[in-house]
Design an enzyme around this catalytic site. Structure first.
Site, PDB file in Angstrom:
ATOM      1  N   CYS A  67       0.784  -1.062  -0.008  1.00 50.88           N
ATOM      2  CA  CYS A  67      -0.131   0.027   0.070  1.00 50.88           C
ATOM      3  C   CYS A  67       0.787   1.200   0.002  1.00 50.88           C
ATOM      4  O   CYS A  67       0.807   2.181  -0.739  1.00 50.88           O
ATOM      5  CB  CYS A  67      -0.861   0.144   1.134  1.00 50.88           C
ATOM      6  N   CYS A 166     -35.501   1.099  11.033  1.00 53.56           N
ATOM      7  CA  CYS A 166     -34.217   1.685  11.499  1.00 53.56           C
ATOM      8  C   CYS A 166     -34.889   3.025  12.382  1.00 53.56           C
ATOM      9  O   CYS A 166     -34.788   3.213  13.443  1.00 53.56           O
ATOM     10  CB  CYS A 166     -33.359   2.011  10.654  1.00 53.56           C
ATOM     11  N   HIS A 170     -34.032   4.874  15.936  1.00 54.29           N
ATOM     12  CA  HIS A 170     -33.128   5.809  15.970  1.00 54.29           C
ATOM     13  C   HIS A 170     -33.259   7.226  15.470  1.00 54.29           C
ATOM     14  O   HIS A 170     -32.445   7.853  15.581  1.00 54.29           O
ATOM     15  CB  HIS A 170     -31.863   5.065  15.156  1.00 54.29           C
ATOM     16  N   ARG A 207     -22.499  -5.151  12.961  1.00 50.09           N
ATOM     17  CA  ARG A 207     -23.516  -4.416  13.823  1.00 50.09           C
ATOM     18  C   ARG A 207     -25.031  -4.376  12.933  1.00 50.09           C
ATOM     19  O   ARG A 207     -25.846  -4.442  13.696  1.00 50.09           O
ATOM     20  CB  ARG A 207     -23.014  -3.052  14.012  1.00 50.09           C
ATOM     21  N   CYS A 211     -28.628  -5.604  13.939  1.00 47.72           N
ATOM     22  CA  CYS A 211     -29.805  -4.978  14.181  1.00 47.72           C
ATOM     23  C   CYS A 211     -31.013  -5.790  13.483  1.00 47.72           C
ATOM     24  O   CYS A 211     -31.900  -5.960  13.688  1.00 47.72           O
ATOM     25  CB  CYS A 211     -29.743  -3.655  13.454  1.00 47.72           C
TER      26      CYS A 211
END
Lengths: 250, 145
Positions: A67, A166, A170, A207, A211
């Site tokens: 890289c 969602c 949220h 994550r 959910c």
């Protein structure tokens, strides 16, 4: 009486305005966890950051450059993570993980690390760290607009056996308690994050899969288009908030 | 033979997805008749309400029980719910609260139709069975203060 109606309307507007406010994830952390997130000497995520920095300098077996060979020292990646997900030259919407993988397979001609592999998490964390504290600045117009719209649709669609969107948590219930947890604004500015529940570093898609499981909806595969589009929409909601990666999350 | 026949009948009874949801009639904002004519048991209902794997009511609601900690505050407290709602009104709110308020956050606990992207493990199954709905109604009806 009319005064009362006006007062009620004003109060409701006030409530709507505060419900629409997107707060930085760090503001939902306890003082202890916030201190941990801010302290590299104690933050367990730095194990991955160190590994990622080593990978940045390491040339692949294909004989192609590392890289660093093309991009220079990793500090030159300042601000890059704050602009992802982004649309690539071929029109594909890529998050940071997908961008790294593409660079690895196309330019380095090396096998992909694989989503959620230690190597990919490490490189992602090391690169994201270079944007820490900078405001999220994803592009939402032009070629990104259709992906943003797809992400917004996913965010607003009720789904799963528990039939929740969602936004119902949220947006509408931010700051309220769900069992022992406080509902956050649901932005991904701390990912990859060291999540205490996982005892390890994980990606935003890990994550999101949690959910999906929580509302008993189909868990999409890592890197699925709907999750990347959602990631863009979450980043658009978070525009101006500081990147926290690698974050600490409960 | 008789056992095999009983097992077959059981399997048949469990097979059609629609049979997992009991029919009901909405009158106003209530379902006055118990689902499948079942009698609810308040003791079982109290356990269902506390169960974190199934109904998980306490993720959003509080109940008047000092032994319970870390209860949610997304939904209204359930203390005194029996003074505010009739059993029929509770029943409809448990079966499908979107029948009363399209935007309701509370999940529909006895509905399988018109749901999107349901995890294959839960497809065709309501969150709570007709018996469990009746048990929860029986428990909520005891919350009079």
């Amino acid at each position: 009486m009319r005064h009362l109606v006006v007062l009620a309307a004003t109060l409701m507007l006030g409530a709507t305005a505060s419900a629409g406010e997107v707060r930085a994830p760090a503001s939902f952390l306890s003082p202890d966890l916030r201190a941990l997130q801010d302290d590299p000497s104690r933050h367990p995520g730095w194990l991955w950051v160190d590994g990622g920095e080593a990978l940045w300098r390491e040339a692949p077996r294909s004989g192609r450059p590392s890289c660093e060979g093309c991009h220079g020292p990793i500090d030159g990646m300042r601000g890059v993570a704050a602009r992802y997900p982004a649309v690539a030259s071929d029109g594909a919407l890529l998050n940071l993980e997908a961008r790294i993988e593409r660079c690895r397979t196309d330019n380095q001609q090396a096998p992909a690390f694989g989503y959620e592999s230690e190597a990919l998490l490490s490189l992602t964390a090391a690169i994201a760290l270079r944007s820490r504290g900078l405001p999220v600045a994803v592009e939402t117009e032009g070629a990104a607009a259709q992906h943003l719209a797809a992400g917004k649709r996913f965010y607003e669609t009720r789904q799963g056996q528990l039939n929740l969107s969602c936004g119902q948590c949220h947006d509408e219930n931010v700051g309220r308690r769900l069992r022992g947890d406080v509902i956050s604004s649901g932005v991904g500015t701390g990912f990859p994050a060291y999540r205490l529940e996982w005892n390890t570093l994980g990606s935003l898609h890990r994550r999101l899969r949690a959910c999906s499981l929580g509302v008993r909806a189909t868990q999409l595969p890592y890197g699925a288009y709907d999750y990347v589009a959602l990631e863009l929409y979450l980043a658009a909601r978070a525009r101006g908030l500081p990147v926290e990666s690698p974050g600490i999350r409960r | 033979m008789r056992q095999a026949l009983a097992a077959l009948l059981l399997a048949l009874a469990a097979a059609p997805a629609a049979a997992q949801v009991a029919p009901f009639v909405v009158t106003g904002d209530a379902v006055s008749a118990p689902l499948d004519g079942l009698a609810g048991d308040a003791g079982r209902g109290a356990r269902i309400v506390r169960n974190r794997e199934t109904a998980n009511c306490l993720i959003c609601h509080t109940i008047p029980d000092p032994r319970e900690t870390f209860m949610g505050e997304v939904g209204p407290p359930l203390a005194g719910v029996a003074l505010r709602l009739t059993p029929g009104q509770m029943r409809l709110r448990l079966i499908d609260p979107t029948r009363i308020n399209r935007e309701a956050v509370m999940p529909a606990y006895h509905r399988i139709a018109d749901l999107l992207r349901v995890d294959p493990r839960w497809q065709g199954r309501p969150v709570l069975t007709a018996q469990e709905i009746e048990d929860v109604v029986a428990y909520l009806a005891t919350l009079r203060e």
